[in-house]
Design an enzyme around this catalytic site. Structure first.
Site, PDB file in Angstrom:
ATOM      1  N   LYS A   1       1.175 -30.582 -25.097  1.00 52.23           N
ATOM      2  CA  LYS A   1       2.182 -31.438 -25.704  1.00 52.23           C
ATOM      3  C   LYS A   1       2.273 -32.299 -25.192  1.00 52.23           C
ATOM      4  O   LYS A   1       3.165 -32.142 -23.952  1.00 52.23           O
ATOM      5  CB  LYS A   1       2.687 -31.332 -26.687  1.00 52.23           C
ATOM      6  CG  LYS A   1       2.833 -32.180 -27.508  1.00 52.23           C
ATOM      7  CD  LYS A   1       1.939 -32.895 -28.798  1.00 52.23           C
ATOM      8  CE  LYS A   1       2.466 -33.886 -29.041  1.00 52.23           C
ATOM      9  NZ  LYS A   1       3.336 -33.676 -31.070  1.00 52.23           N
TER      10      LYS A   1
ATOM     11  N   HIS B   1       0.801 -37.031 -28.952  1.00 45.26           N
ATOM     12  CA  HIS B   1       1.169 -37.915 -29.539  1.00 45.26           C
ATOM     13  C   HIS B   1       0.955 -39.236 -29.325  1.00 45.26           C
ATOM     14  O   HIS B   1       1.218 -39.974 -28.015  1.00 45.26           O
ATOM     15  CB  HIS B   1       2.674 -37.791 -29.318  1.00 45.26           C
ATOM     16  CG  HIS B   1       3.581 -38.436 -30.335  1.00 45.26           C
ATOM     17  ND1 HIS B   1       4.548 -37.999 -31.043  1.00 45.26           N
ATOM     18  CD2 HIS B   1       3.675 -39.848 -30.513  1.00 45.26           C
ATOM     19  CE1 HIS B   1       5.570 -39.330 -31.919  1.00 45.26           C
ATOM     20  NE2 HIS B   1       4.411 -40.335 -31.252  1.00 45.26           N
TER      21      HIS B   1
ATOM     22  N   HIS C   1      -1.405 -36.740 -36.143  1.00 46.86           N
ATOM     23  CA  HIS C   1      -0.943 -37.467 -36.960  1.00 46.86           C
ATOM     24  C   HIS C   1      -1.357 -38.903 -36.650  1.00 46.86           C
ATOM     25  O   HIS C   1      -0.522 -39.469 -36.308  1.00 46.86           O
ATOM     26  CB  HIS C   1       0.710 -37.288 -36.600  1.00 46.86           C
ATOM     27  CG  HIS C   1       1.009 -37.327 -35.495  1.00 46.86           C
ATOM     28  ND1 HIS C   1       0.783 -38.309 -34.378  1.00 46.86           N
ATOM     29  CD2 HIS C   1       1.893 -36.382 -34.663  1.00 46.86           C
ATOM     30  CE1 HIS C   1       1.925 -37.563 -33.732  1.00 46.86           C
ATOM     31  NE2 HIS C   1       2.565 -37.036 -33.724  1.00 46.86           N
TER      32      HIS C   1
ATOM     33  N   HIS D   1       6.665 -28.665 -36.692  1.00 44.59           N
ATOM     34  CA  HIS D   1       8.292 -28.253 -35.960  1.00 44.59           C
ATOM     35  C   HIS D   1       9.059 -27.253 -36.866  1.00 44.59           C
ATOM     36  O   HIS D   1       9.344 -27.473 -37.732  1.00 44.59           O
ATOM     37  CB  HIS D   1       8.978 -29.600 -36.128  1.00 44.59           C
ATOM     38  CG  HIS D   1       7.751 -30.738 -35.111  1.00 44.59           C
ATOM     39  ND1 HIS D   1       8.061 -30.915 -33.899  1.00 44.59           N
ATOM     40  CD2 HIS D   1       7.204 -31.508 -35.541  1.00 44.59           C
ATOM     41  CE1 HIS D   1       7.529 -32.262 -33.602  1.00 44.59           C
ATOM     42  NE2 HIS D   1       6.780 -32.606 -34.363  1.00 44.59           N
TER      43      HIS D   1
ATOM     44  N   ASP E   1       1.958 -32.497 -39.539  1.00 42.12           N
ATOM     45  CA  ASP E   1       3.416 -32.767 -38.320  1.00 42.12           C
ATOM     46  C   ASP E   1       4.962 -32.396 -39.178  1.00 42.12           C
ATOM     47  O   ASP E   1       5.915 -33.616 -39.397  1.00 42.12           O
ATOM     48  CB  ASP E   1       2.973 -34.343 -38.383  1.00 42.12           C
ATOM     49  CG  ASP E   1       4.462 -35.061 -37.172  1.00 42.12           C
ATOM     50  OD1 ASP E   1       5.489 -33.783 -36.853  1.00 42.12           O
ATOM     51  OD2 ASP E   1       4.351 -36.220 -37.312  1.00 42.12           O
TER      52      ASP E   1
ATOM     53  N   HIS F   1      -0.067 -28.547 -36.617  1.00 45.71           N
ATOM     54  CA  HIS F   1       0.517 -29.328 -36.224  1.00 45.71           C
ATOM     55  C   HIS F   1       2.252 -29.191 -37.334  1.00 45.71           C
ATOM     56  O   HIS F   1       2.649 -29.453 -37.766  1.00 45.71           O
ATOM     57  CB  HIS F   1       0.497 -30.969 -35.760  1.00 45.71           C
ATOM     58  CG  HIS F   1       1.914 -31.884 -35.585  1.00 45.71           C
ATOM     59  ND1 HIS F   1       1.627 -32.488 -34.583  1.00 45.71           N
ATOM     60  CD2 HIS F   1       3.023 -31.416 -34.966  1.00 45.71           C
ATOM     61  CE1 HIS F   1       2.300 -33.486 -34.363  1.00 45.71           C
ATOM     62  NE2 HIS F   1       3.345 -32.648 -34.361  1.00 45.71           N
TER      63      HIS F   1
END
Length: 359
Positions: A105, A142, A182, A24, A252, A22
Site C-alpha cells: 500500500k 491512496h 476509494h 481497516h 475503506d 479495502h
C-alpha cells in the site's frame, strides 16, 4: 442472484459471501471489536490495510498481523498488505510473496490516518515496483497528492491531481497490477476506464451515498479522500450500474472512537463494516441495479486479485431479506464499555431496506 422476476418486488437475494478489498481493522481493543463484524456485514474475504502504529513495513509483520486477525474471525480469509517504505527492498518483496502477502500500500505522506511515514517521491521505489511486477503482487494506491496551497492542491482536487502519477506508473510498469483505491471523482473513473486491464479501482459504499454537503459539519461522514460533488457521485454510481469489471468493492471502512471523530480535529474515516452488504443492497435497489450487486461485491474484485471465483455451493452463501432495519446508534468498543467508549457507524439510527438472514 435475486430471487423472483422483474415484474414483481424481490424480497430475497442470495449471494456468495462478499469480498471487501479495502478495510481497516486496526489493532488492540478496536481490532477486537471490529474484526468479528466483518462476517456480520456479509463479508468473508477482506484486504486488511497496513497503516497501524507502527505500520506493517515488513513481510513478517504483515504475516503476523494476519494470524492475529484470524483469531477474531476464523471464517474470514484475510488478504495482507505491507506499507510502502524505503526498507521495502526487492528481497523483502520476494520474501513477502513466499509468505502469501498479496500487496503493498502506497500512502502519500500526511494525507490520511497514520500516513506520516508515507511516500514523498515515487521514483525512489521503482526497483520495488519492478520486484512487485516480477512477483505478481498488487500495488494499492491512496490516490491523492498532499495538500499544498502554493501548488493549488487541496482536499477537493487532490485526487484529480494525482491521476497523472497513476498514468505514469501504469506506463512504466504495464504488467504491475495497480488498484486506485476509494475513487471519489468522475476524473478518476474516466482515468481508470482509459487504462489497461492491469489497473483496477475500488469504490466505497459511503462514497456512493454522500457528497461534500454530507460531510461538511458531520464528522462521522468525514473521510479521506473526502466525498466530492454530485456529478462525481453520479459517475461512481453509473460505473457500478454498468457492471464494469475493473471497478469493485473496497469499503475503506475505518473505525475511530467517537471522541476522535467529534474532537477539535475529527479523524478521517467512515465505519461501514457491520452493515456493508445490506447497505449496498439498499442503494443498488434504489438505483435499479440489484442484478449488478453480486459482481460488485464479489466477482469483479476476486477476478482482479486472481482469487478463485466465489462458489456458493462450496463456500456458502448469504441471503438478504427485505426487512426495514435500523442501523445501531453506536457499538461499544471491546473492553471499553465501562468508559462509555463507542464507535459510530455510517447511517447511524437510519433504516436500511435489507438485512442478512440469520442461520
Amino acid at each position: 442472484m435475486a430471487d423472483g422476476n422483474s415484474s414483481k418486488q424481490v424480497d430475497t437475494i442470495t449471494l456468495p459471501w462478499a469480498s471487501d478489498f479495502h478495510c481497516h481493522l486496526r489493532q488492540g481493543a478496536m481490532m477486537e471489536t471490529v474484526t468479528p463484524m466483518v462476517e456480520q456485514g456479509g463479508v468473508r474475504t477482506v484486504l486488511a490495510m497496513p497503516n497501524l502504529t507502527p505500520p506493517l513495513t515488513t513481510a513478517q509483520m504483515a504475516y503476523d498481523y494476519g494470524r492475529t486477525l484470524q483469531q477474531f474471525a476464523p471464517n474470514v480469509k484475510f488478504i495482507l498488505t505491507m506499507y510502502l517504505n524505503p526498507e521495502l527492498t526487492a528481497e523483502e518483496i520476494s520474501k513477502a510473496a513466499k509468505l502469501g502477502i498479496t500487496g503493498v500500500k502506497m500512502y502519500p505522506s500526511g494525507v490520511t490516518t497514520n500516513s506520516d511515514w508515507g511516500v514523498v517521491d515515487l521514483k525512489m521505489y521503482y526497483k520495488t515496483f519492478q520486484a512487485m511486477q516480477d512477483s505478481n503482487m498488487v500495488l494499492c494506491l491512496h490516490g491523492e497528492c498532499p495538500s499544498d496551497a502554493d501548488k493549488g492542491i487541496c482536499i477537493l482536487n487532490a485526487e484529480e491531481r494525482f491521476l497523472d502519477t497513476l498514468r505514469e506508473l501504469h506506463k512504466d510498469f504495464p504488467q504491475l497490477r495497480i488498484v486506485l483505491e476509494h475513487a471519489t471523482t468522475k476524473a478518476a473513473v474516466d482515468c481508470v476506464r482509459s487504462l489497461g486491464d492491469t489497473v483496477g479501482c475500488t469504490i466505497t459504499a459511503h462514497h456512493l451515498f454522500i457528497t461534500v454537503d454530507d460531510w461538511a459539519g458531520q464528522p462521522h461522514h468525514f473521510c479521506k479522500p473526502v466525498a466530492k460533488f454530485p456529478d462525481d457521485r453520479k459517475a461512481l454510481r453509473e460505473v457500478v450500474m454498468s457492471g464494469h469489471p475493473r471497478f469493485f468493492l473496497g469499503s475503506d471502512s475505518a473505525p475511530h472512537p467517537r471522541k476522535a471523530k467529534q474532537g477539535e480535529k475529527p479523524a478521517a474515516g467512515v465505519f461501514t463494516t457491520p452493515i456493508l452488504v445490506p447497505l449496498l443492497a439498499t442503494l443498488f435497489e434504489k438505483l435499479g441495479c440489484l442484478d449488478k450487486l453480486e459482481a460488485f461485491v464479489s466477482t469483479h474484485g476476486r477476478a482482479f486479485y486472481q482469487l478463485p471465483a466465489a462458489n456458493s455451493t462450496i463456500d456458502g452463501a448469504i441471503t438478504l431479506v427485505r426487512s426495514r432495519t435500523k442501523v445501531p446508534a453506536a457499538f461499544s468498543i471491546a473492553g471499553k464499555a465501562d468508559d462509555g467508549e463507542t464507535v459510530v457507524p455510517f447511517m447511524s439510527g437510519q433504516e436500511l431496506a435489507w438485512q442478512i438472514k440469520a442461520d
